[in-house]
Every structure is written in C-alpha cells, then in structure tokens.
Design a protein around this motif. Sequence first.
Motif, short mmCIF file in Angstrom:
data_model
loop_
_atom_site.label_atom_id
_atom_site.label_comp_id
_atom_site.label_asym_id
_atom_site.label_seq_id
_atom_site.Cartn_x
_atom_site.Cartn_y
_atom_site.Cartn_z
N TYR A 170 22.43 42.91 37.60
CA TYR A 170 22.97 44.16 38.14
C TYR A 170 24.46 44.04 38.49
CZ TYR A 170 18.01 45.15 38.47
OH TYR A 170 16.68 45.34 38.16
N ASP A 171 25.11 43.06 37.92
CA ASP A 171 26.52 42.81 38.23
C ASP A 171 27.46 43.52 37.27
OD1 ASP A 171 26.15 41.22 40.44
OD2 ASP A 171 26.14 39.33 39.30
N VAL A 172 28.68 43.74 37.78
CA VAL A 172 29.78 44.30 37.00
C VAL A 172 30.95 43.32 37.08
CG1 VAL A 172 31.40 46.22 36.80
CG2 VAL A 172 29.04 46.66 37.52
N LEU A 173 31.45 42.90 35.93
CA LEU A 173 32.65 42.08 35.87
C LEU A 173 33.85 43.00 35.70
CD1 LEU A 173 34.23 39.38 35.55
CD2 LEU A 173 33.73 39.53 33.10
N ILE A 174 34.81 42.88 36.60
CA ILE A 174 35.97 43.77 36.62
C ILE A 174 37.24 42.98 36.34
CG2 ILE A 174 37.32 45.37 38.04
CD1 ILE A 174 34.71 45.73 39.72
N ASP A 175 38.01 43.43 35.37
CA ASP A 175 39.37 42.93 35.19
C ASP A 175 40.24 43.64 36.21
OD1 ASP A 175 38.89 41.18 33.08
OD2 ASP A 175 39.21 42.71 31.54
N ILE A 176 40.70 42.90 37.20
CA ILE A 176 41.52 43.52 38.24
C ILE A 176 42.89 43.86 37.69
CG2 ILE A 176 42.57 43.17 40.51
CD1 ILE A 176 40.23 41.28 41.16
N LYS A 177 43.30 45.09 37.90
CA LYS A 177 44.62 45.53 37.47
C LYS A 177 45.60 45.58 38.64
CE LYS A 177 43.25 46.02 33.24
NZ LYS A 177 43.67 45.02 32.21
N TYR A 178 45.10 46.06 39.79
CA TYR A 178 45.97 46.19 40.96
C TYR A 178 45.19 45.85 42.21
CZ TYR A 178 48.82 48.79 37.64
OH TYR A 178 49.53 49.15 36.53
N ALA A 179 45.89 45.25 43.18
CA ALA A 179 45.28 44.92 44.47
C ALA A 179 46.26 45.29 45.58
CB ALA A 179 44.93 43.44 44.55
N GLY A 180 45.82 46.17 46.48
CA GLY A 180 46.67 46.55 47.59
C GLY A 180 46.70 45.48 48.66
#
Length: 348
Positions: free
Chosen positions: A29-39
Amino acid sequence: MTTVAAYAAPAPKAPLERTTIERREVGEYDVLIDIKYAGICHSDIHTGREEWGTALFPLVPGHEIAGVVAEVGPGVTRFAVGDHVGVGCMVDSCRECDNCKAGLEQHCTGSLGMVGTYNARGRDGEPTYGGYAQKIVVDENYVLRIPDGLSLDVAAPLLCAGITTYSPLRSAGVGPGKKVAVLGMGGLGHMAVKIAHAMGAEVTVLSQSLRKKNDGLKLGADHYYATSDQKTFDRLAGSFDVILSTVSVALDFDDYLSLLKTGGVLMNVGAPEHPVSVNLFSLIMGNKKLAGSLIGGIAETQEMLDFCAEHGLGAEIELIRADQVNEAWDRVVASDVRYRFVIDAATI
C-alpha cells in the motif's frame, strides 16, 4: 531498501550536511515519491536544535513535501505513477482509535500515536526521515493529491503552513461578516492572511512593525497595525471575532485577549519555547476563549489543498539550492524570508 541522497543534521545544533539514507522497499500500500520541492518550516529548526526536546539523530527534516509518484504498491488504489502529490507532517497513525476514525489522525491516541514525517519511529521501529531528500516512501493513506491548479513549488509549504492556518480558521467559523486578526506575518501568517481573505473575512494583520504592511495588504489584509505601538491595543479593543497567533514567542496574552469581542477566540498555532501565563479574568470577562490547534487530519488537509487550488492560493516562496539550507535556517530565525524557503530537491 533504497539508498537516496539527503541533507541531515548529524547531531544537535550541528549544521546540516549531505549524506545518504535508506528508504524502505515499496510495500503493498506504499507510494514512492520523487521529491521535487521541500519547504523549510521553523519546526525543522526547533527540532534540529533540540529546542522542543530530545530528537533522533541523524535528523533529516522536512514535512512540506511536494513531488511526483514514481511507483505504487500492488494494493494502491488512490494514486498512479505521474500523479502530483504531497506529504505533510505525518506518515502514519494507529488508524483504530476514535480520533483516527474521526479524521483527526494528528491526535492519534493509539499505541502507535501520530508518526511524524521525521523525528519519529514507524511501525517497523525505524526512524522516519523527512523531505530534505530525493525520494520518500509513504503509505497511500497519508499521501495528499496536489490539484492541477497548484504548481508544486508553491504547494509544498501548504502541507504544513497551509493546513496549520486553514484548520483553526475553519473550526472558528471564519467567513463573511467575521473580523479576523492574524498575529505575525511570517511563513504561517502570510498564508493565514490569504486563506482568511479567501474565506470572506475582514482581515487585520497585527505585526511587531509596519515593515511588511505593503505585502500584507497585497496578500489580502484589509488593515495592518504595529503591536509595538500601545495605541494599537487601545484602538482595537473589543474588535475581533477571531485572533490567530502564528508567532513562536511568549506573548502577553492578556493584551491580546482584550482585542476580542465578547465570545471571541484567540487561536494559537505558534509554539513558544517557554511557558506562558494568562490572567483568567481576561477569559472570564467577556466569555472569551484561548485555544490551540495542531495541523489537521488527512481529509481536512486535502480539503485545504482543494480550497487553495480553487482560490489560486500558493505560498510566497524563495527557492533555494540544497547547499543553502544552513544559511536559510539562520535567516528563518532572523525573520529574513518572505515568506517560505523551499528547497529545489533536484539540487540534493
């Protein structure tokens, strides 16, 4: 396990440095996310400098994450590869207690508790690492959809600054006919001004000085006053239905409670390092309320994102490279940012 680059504080109060961390393999049930921006949230700094208590090191901060889905587990139904998504302040909770069932996962009372995006331990007992990284793996139930109307860079801060201000304004019934004061014009305060204005309220900013007055009026404030001028408290006595305090300093709450109408509420989302005091007669006389608010649940966070997209609300940001993060932290502490630093994750 997948190895990704990240920026971490190796020890309390130590500068952040580039390193590598392990992310778990994508589960059912996981989602792998390519992070584009982090505040960059002031909470990152409080935690990294142990101003709120002992933290887990090495510490990879960041709970304002926007990115693109790169992979999903076989049981995932809510997201697909290519979707624009976000991750906020939590990545899990027990899902079984009354609060979780009511959509108040941030107040989870189960044995797991709210699992923070960083500085916490997940179900596997391993420490969680936040968004100052290239990728993150999160259960789909704690992933938010970023609507098409929001670009990822200005959407990232909404995952904390947006929901932290939207939730108390919504719970206080802010809308047309309400007079709202926003205390502080920083990363949280500027979003509070935008959101309260979009809700239809008459908005006043209360700030230490008039230095940001033009910005405040441009972002939707109707009025702007300096709290360093005692005449402000005389002039505005009994004026507001709601005051939202976004500052992390120990206020003279009696002064600010005097600005409320009968039955008004002073909501606090700023978290001072030291305790504060209040004369209870400031509450009793006028049936006034002093309240706190902690981010929002997953459903309400999605509601906030949809609201912001509908009204064209994104954060005012300064985009930085990852190697500028230590300078950015110092500038946040010095209030030298208008109004949210956002790390371009491509530079990690």
